[in-house]
Design a protein around this motif. Structure first.
Motif, PDB file in Angstrom:
ATOM      1  N   ASP A  71     -28.609   2.099 -13.033  1.00  0.00           N
ATOM      2  CA  ASP A  71     -28.302   0.849 -12.353  1.00  0.00           C
ATOM      3  C   ASP A  71     -29.597   0.172 -11.893  1.00  0.00           C
ATOM      4  O   ASP A  71     -30.000   0.284 -10.745  1.00  0.00           O
ATOM      5  CB  ASP A  71     -27.390   1.179 -11.163  1.00  0.00           C
ATOM      6  N   GLY A  72     -30.237  -0.494 -12.830  1.00  0.00           N
ATOM      7  CA  GLY A  72     -31.451  -1.210 -12.459  1.00  0.00           C
ATOM      8  C   GLY A  72     -32.655  -0.307 -12.322  1.00  0.00           C
ATOM      9  O   GLY A  72     -33.316  -0.280 -11.290  1.00  0.00           O
ATOM     10  N   VAL A  73     -32.935   0.462 -13.385  1.00  0.00           N
ATOM     11  CA  VAL A  73     -34.078   1.369 -13.332  1.00  0.00           C
ATOM     12  C   VAL A  73     -35.339   0.648 -13.796  1.00  0.00           C
ATOM     13  O   VAL A  73     -35.326  -0.063 -14.799  1.00  0.00           O
ATOM     14  CB  VAL A  73     -33.822   2.613 -14.207  1.00  0.00           C
ATOM     15  N   ARG A 121     -37.908   2.321  -2.540  1.00  0.00           N
ATOM     16  CA  ARG A 121     -36.677   1.590  -2.281  1.00  0.00           C
ATOM     17  C   ARG A 121     -36.095   2.110  -0.970  1.00  0.00           C
ATOM     18  O   ARG A 121     -35.296   3.038  -0.962  1.00  0.00           O
ATOM     19  CB  ARG A 121     -35.692   1.830  -3.436  1.00  0.00           C
ATOM     20  N   LYS A 173     -30.699   4.907  -9.676  1.00  0.00           N
ATOM     21  CA  LYS A 173     -31.761   3.999  -9.263  1.00  0.00           C
ATOM     22  C   LYS A 173     -33.040   4.785  -8.992  1.00  0.00           C
ATOM     23  O   LYS A 173     -33.001   5.929  -8.552  1.00  0.00           O
ATOM     24  CB  LYS A 173     -31.373   3.278  -7.972  1.00  0.00           C
ATOM     25  N   ARG A 213     -27.900   3.756  -1.614  1.00  0.00           N
ATOM     26  CA  ARG A 213     -27.104   4.847  -2.184  1.00  0.00           C
ATOM     27  C   ARG A 213     -27.254   6.143  -1.401  1.00  0.00           C
ATOM     28  O   ARG A 213     -26.407   7.001  -1.402  1.00  0.00           O
ATOM     29  CB  ARG A 213     -27.539   5.094  -3.638  1.00  0.00           C
ATOM     30  N   ASN A 232     -34.634  -3.182  -1.825  1.00  0.00           N
ATOM     31  CA  ASN A 232     -35.277  -3.380  -3.126  1.00  0.00           C
ATOM     32  C   ASN A 232     -36.336  -2.317  -3.347  1.00  0.00           C
ATOM     33  O   ASN A 232     -36.788  -1.657  -2.416  1.00  0.00           O
ATOM     34  CB  ASN A 232     -35.948  -4.748  -3.183  1.00  0.00           C
ATOM     35  N   ARG A 279     -30.074  -1.310 -17.132  1.00  0.00           N
ATOM     36  CA  ARG A 279     -28.746  -0.959 -16.632  1.00  0.00           C
ATOM     37  C   ARG A 279     -27.867  -0.465 -17.771  1.00  0.00           C
ATOM     38  O   ARG A 279     -27.696  -1.151 -18.772  1.00  0.00           O
ATOM     39  CB  ARG A 279     -28.102  -2.168 -15.933  1.00  0.00           C
ATOM     40  N   ASP A 331     -35.504  -3.060 -14.828  1.00  0.00           N
ATOM     41  CA  ASP A 331     -34.131  -3.343 -14.420  1.00  0.00           C
ATOM     42  C   ASP A 331     -33.113  -2.891 -15.476  1.00  0.00           C
ATOM     43  O   ASP A 331     -32.130  -3.572 -15.741  1.00  0.00           O
ATOM     44  CB  ASP A 331     -33.969  -4.853 -14.151  1.00  0.00           C
ATOM     45  N   MET A 337     -35.397   9.591  -9.046  1.00  0.00           N
ATOM     46  CA  MET A 337     -34.155   8.835  -9.226  1.00  0.00           C
ATOM     47  C   MET A 337     -33.049   9.399  -8.365  1.00  0.00           C
ATOM     48  O   MET A 337     -32.950  10.604  -8.159  1.00  0.00           O
ATOM     49  CB  MET A 337     -33.723   8.873 -10.687  1.00  0.00           C
TER      50      MET A 337
END
Lengths: 299, 343
Positions: B27-29, B317, B234, B288, B306, B13, B11, B230
């Motif tokens: 953003d929350g990798v 995700r 994310k 996204r 998620n 960021r 997560d 990615m």
């Protein structure tokens, strides 16, 4: 085995020397193309040589007065004539040369020693530190040069050392600004990231890796600053704030001759001429240096 | 994951604060790097791959800031480390090589001096020992006549050679993890292959783990064991490399693969991903990728899915693979690729 090692060693030495010697030769070759700069360069060398050797060769004493020989025009005995106290102007100029050049070099070196670290730190850290430092620099820059120097000398008292300090303080903002600008560009380069990724500390990054890469504009700037430092120092002495009589400082000599401008112009003329020569030499050399160091001018 | 991980990013960021706006670059990798293996991070420009890598080493400059998450290296959270402790990790246990070999070396120092830097910082080697070790390292990365090279300046070397020097610097202290940020992007194709092979060889020799950041799926196929795809800061899909290429499941991954020429199938034309990457300050609320996704439903636009485990160490995700999926049930059964080919 040993033979091979020797060959490798020889090879190594040659390689170490080559690029540096080559770059100096290359630099001289480019400087040579600019005739004015070359003249400036040689004039500076001659002036430095004269300021070191000259005082041992003069036949007169720079400070001994001779009332009977006052206001003599240039002659075989007194090459540049004598002043209002009968002192030989040529001798005084030769003796004053080391003072003038000394103030020029010393103040610029002092200014650079303070200005460069300030500029690098300001550029490297940025943010609030940068803001504070740059606003202080702006304040320094807001004063006209000679006024600032005058103010500093009147606080510290009039002497050659204080004049040097005053001129040095006046030189700090210029150095700091130039260095800050190049540091801002240099710190964005990938090799700075690379060295940081290797675990280097800030101090090491700043002084070992950024500084050598931002110094070349400083060299040009320093040369040009020497010219203005010489002028400011002479100006302060002319105003009576710098060298005190009977020191043979050119600015002070100019002031000596001021009252006799119409009757014995040579008293002011010769010191004035030498100030012009020194300033001109540094200026044209500085310009030539800028062109020679600028990779875009490479042909 | 059954294997031992050397690096676990959870997560993570990282944001940039520009004129009061927060731009979430990472953003929350979340991803794992299994020990001794290579993880590829793929994504287009601006997807946050490089920033993720720099965040691992905490090399983010102001106005950027790591705002949350965990980076576990050998079980310890690096984000809890002090600056001084972090310096001991950099170049020592985790090394990084950069994209641009032409500018990644300091022009005023010789190759030898620069390799010695890492040795001096972490091992305290003096000039003589350092030079010996530098020669050894240059030999290791396949630079001919290394003894001559250590006295040369970067401008005397070609791009491929410089990248080898960068690798030598990164390897100076036998790191356990090597982060390679697009190491071959600036090189021409034949040199690319050589450099990738070199990294692979050195990895086998020293048992290093590697994070390979790239936008080139060919590089991924050739070098990586695992892949994290990615998109907009994310991770959208994490899988082992075979699964990813054989059976890509996230519509974005599918789109990426569809836009590449293939040698095994006859293609009339390549299918591009429609639309553009949203600007960082106008990220959609939901998924996204929803604005560009051919399968997006109202749910996709409204809510962010998620990163869910879908079995066999694969994480995706995407709403398609969840029970909440409200779109065409066919997509779920056949996976996105086939449906898109039907179109």
């Amino acid at each position: 085995m040993t033979n091979q090692q020797q060959v490798e060693q020889g090879d190594k030495k040659q390689k170490v020397e080559n690029p540096k010697v080559k770059s100096i030769k290359d630099f001289y070759r480019r400087l040579k193309k600019n005739k004015a700069a070359l003249i400036g360069f040689y004039t500076i060398l001659i002036l430095i040589a004269v300021s070191i050797i000259g005082p041992f060769l003069t036949s007169h004493d720079p400070n001994s007065t001779n009332v009977t020989e006052r206001f003599q025009g240039p002659s075989a005995e007194y090459w540049f004539g004598t002043d209002h106290m009968g002192r030989d102007i040529f001798t005084r100029i030769i003796h004053g040369m080391s003072l003038t050049l000394g103030i020029g070099f010393a103040s610029v070196i002092m200014g650079a020693l303070v200005g460069i670290p300030i500029g690098i730190i300001s550029g490297y850290y940025g943010g609030r530190i940068d803001n504070i430092i740059m606003r202080l620099i702006d304040i320094l820059l807001a004063f006209p040069g000679i006024l600032l120097a005058l103010a500093i000398v009147s606080i510290l008292g009039g002497s050659l050392v204080n004049v040097t300090i005053a001129v040095a303080i006046y030189a700090i903002p210029g150095f700091a600004r130039i260095i800050r600008g190049s540091t801002l560009a240099a710190k964005k380069l990938e090799y700075v990231d690379a060295i940081r990724a290797l675990g280097a500390k800030d101090g090491r990054i700043i002084f070992k890796h950024i500084m050598p890469n931002v110094l070349s504009p400083v060299i040009v700037n320093a040369t040009l600053y020497i010219a203005s430092a010489v002028l400011t120092a002479a100006g302060l002495s002319f105003l009576g704030m710098g060298a005190q009589p009977p020191t043979p400082e050119w600015g002070a000599m100019l002031n000596d001759g001021r009252g006799y401008m119409y009757d014995a112009g040579h008293i002011a003329f010769f010191p004035g001429m030498f100030i012009v020569i020194v300033v001109l030499a540094f200026n044209i050399f500085g310009d030539g240096l800028r062109d020679a160091l600028d990779p875009k001018m490479k042909k | 994951m059954s294997q031992e991980s050397i690096l676990e990013v959870k997560d993570l960021r990282t944001s940039f604060f520009v004129e009061g706006d927060e731009v979430k670059a990472v953003d929350g990798v979340t991803f794992d790097v299994p020990k001794g293996k290579t993880l590829g991070i793929v994504g287009e420009s601006g997807s946050g791959k490089s920033i993720s890598a720099l965040s691992i080493l905490q090399l983010i400059d102001s106005p950027g800031k790591i705002v949350g998450g965990e980076v576990h290296f050998k079980g310890e959270n690096l984000l809890d480390y002090s600056t001084a402790d972090m310096r001991k990790i950099r170049g020592n246990q985790i090394s990084m090589i950069f994209q641009e070999p032409m500018t990644s070396l300091n022009p005023v120092y010789t190759i030898g001096q620069q390799i010695r830097e890492a040795l001096k910082i972490h091992r305290g080697l003096d000039k003589k020992d350092g030079t010996e070790k530098a020669v050894e390292l240059l030999e290791l990365v396949g630079i001919p006549s290394p003894r001559k090279r250590v006295t040369q300046y970067p401008f005397e070397l070609s791009g491929g050679m410089r990248q080898r020097v960068m690798i030598a610097m990164a390897l100076a202290c036998n790191p356990e993890l090597l982060i390679a940020d697009e190491p071959t992007t600036a090189l021409d194709v034949t040199i690319q292959a050589q450099i990738l092979e070199l990294i692979k060889e050195l990895q086998d020799e020293f048992g290093m783990s590697v994070v390979m950041i790239t936008h080139d799926l060919g590089v991924v196929a050739e070098t990586c064991d695992y892949v994290a795809v990615m998109y907009c800061g994310k991770v959208v899909e994490y899988a082992d490399v075979k699964t990813l290429f054989k059976n890509p499941r996230h519509p974005y991954t599918v789109g990426l693969l569809n836009s590449l020429p293939r040698s095994d199938v006859d293609q009339e034309e390549l299918i591009p991903i429609k639309g553009t990457v949203p600007a960082p300050h106008e990220m959609p609320d939901g998924c996204r990728f929803a604005p560009r996704c051919p399968f997006a439903t109202e749910l996709c636009h409204r809510e962010l899915p998620n990163l869910d485990d879908v079995g066999e160490g694969e994480q995706i995700r995407c709403w398609i693979y969840t029970d909440e999926w409200d779109g065409d049930p066919e997509v779920k059964v056949y996976d996105p690729e086939r449906t898109s080919e039907d179109k």
